[in-house]
Write a protein that holds these residues in place. Structure first.
Motif, short mmCIF file in Angstrom:
data_model
loop_
_atom_site.label_atom_id
_atom_site.label_comp_id
_atom_site.label_asym_id
_atom_site.label_seq_id
_atom_site.Cartn_x
_atom_site.Cartn_y
_atom_site.Cartn_z
N GLN A 61 29.41 -17.53 -36.78
CA GLN A 61 29.20 -16.19 -37.14
C GLN A 61 30.00 -15.41 -37.89
O GLN A 61 29.78 -14.42 -38.45
N PHE A 65 26.54 -16.51 -40.27
CA PHE A 65 25.52 -17.00 -39.89
C PHE A 65 25.00 -16.12 -38.89
O PHE A 65 25.68 -15.65 -37.99
N ASN A 66 23.62 -15.88 -38.69
CA ASN A 66 22.97 -15.07 -37.84
C ASN A 66 22.76 -16.14 -36.51
O ASN A 66 22.86 -17.45 -36.64
N ASP A 68 20.18 -17.48 -35.10
CA ASP A 68 19.23 -18.18 -35.50
C ASP A 68 19.20 -19.36 -36.26
O ASP A 68 19.16 -20.41 -36.04
N GLU A 69 20.25 -19.05 -37.28
CA GLU A 69 20.81 -19.89 -38.20
C GLU A 69 21.78 -20.93 -37.33
O GLU A 69 21.87 -22.04 -37.68
N GLN A 72 19.82 -23.29 -35.44
CA GLN A 72 19.65 -24.52 -36.50
C GLN A 72 20.83 -25.54 -36.63
O GLN A 72 20.81 -26.73 -36.62
N LEU A 73 22.11 -24.76 -37.03
CA LEU A 73 23.29 -25.63 -37.12
C LEU A 73 23.70 -26.49 -36.02
O LEU A 73 23.87 -27.67 -35.88
N GLU A 84 20.83 -30.73 -44.98
CA GLU A 84 20.04 -29.47 -44.28
C GLU A 84 21.13 -28.38 -43.99
O GLU A 84 20.82 -27.20 -44.28
N LEU A 88 21.42 -24.40 -45.65
CA LEU A 88 21.71 -23.32 -44.67
C LEU A 88 22.85 -22.30 -45.17
O LEU A 88 22.76 -21.35 -45.63
N ARG A 92 23.08 -18.71 -46.99
CA ARG A 92 23.92 -17.64 -46.50
C ARG A 92 25.05 -17.45 -47.60
O ARG A 92 25.37 -16.10 -47.69
N ASP A 95 23.34 -14.66 -50.06
CA ASP A 95 23.35 -13.65 -49.21
C ASP A 95 24.69 -12.78 -49.42
O ASP A 95 24.58 -11.71 -49.72
#
Length: 139
Positions: A61, A65-66, A68-69, A72-73, A84, A88, A92, A95
């Motif tokens: 965070q 990373f939100n 949901d991400e 995934q991690l 992968e 991600l 990020r 962004d």
């Protein structure tokens, strides 16, 4: 702490992970943290793996990373999915760079307006306020 059995109450767990108890419950509801079984007549216990997982979530965070991400991690954390995870992180990073460009643009505009305000002592209207009114009309 890695050899410690699962003996932490939620309060001790929260303290060890440097979060509050509601954060732990929230992460459990979101599926980021498993909820341990409650023994008959007992209370749930947590261990060092749980503390490490919360620290992982908080670290992710802090990198932007939100949740949901982060989820995934966590699914990729076995170390064999570096590509992968990198994808991600690249998204990020893109962004973050866009937000930095926006912040630099904002800084430049505000700097010009503050300078204009400082040098316009004889004007009736404030350049900052006037600029904001023009932008509102243009939006």
């Amino acid at each position: 702490m890695a050899d410690t059995p699962d003996t932490l109450t939620i309060g001790a767990f929260a303290k060890a992970a440097e979060v509050n108890e509601e954060t732990i419950r929230f992460y459990q509801r979101k599926g980021l943290l498993p909820e341990p079984d409650r023994p008959i007549g007992g209370i749930r216990r947590y261990g060092p793996t749980d503390v490490d997982r919360v620290r992982f979530v908080k670290s992710a965070q802090r990198l932007g990373f939100n949740l949901d991400e982060v989820a995934q991690l966590l699914r990729l954390e076995d170390g064999t999915h570096c590509h992968e995870a990198a994808d991600l992180a690249a998204a990020r990073l893109k962004d973050v760079r866009l937000r930095l460009a926006d912040l630099k643009r904002m800084e430049s505009a505000l700097s010009r307006l503050v300078t204009a305000c400082s040098s316009s002592q004889d004007h009736v209207t404030c350049p900052l306020i006037a600029s904001l009114h023009r932008r509102t009309a243009a939006d």
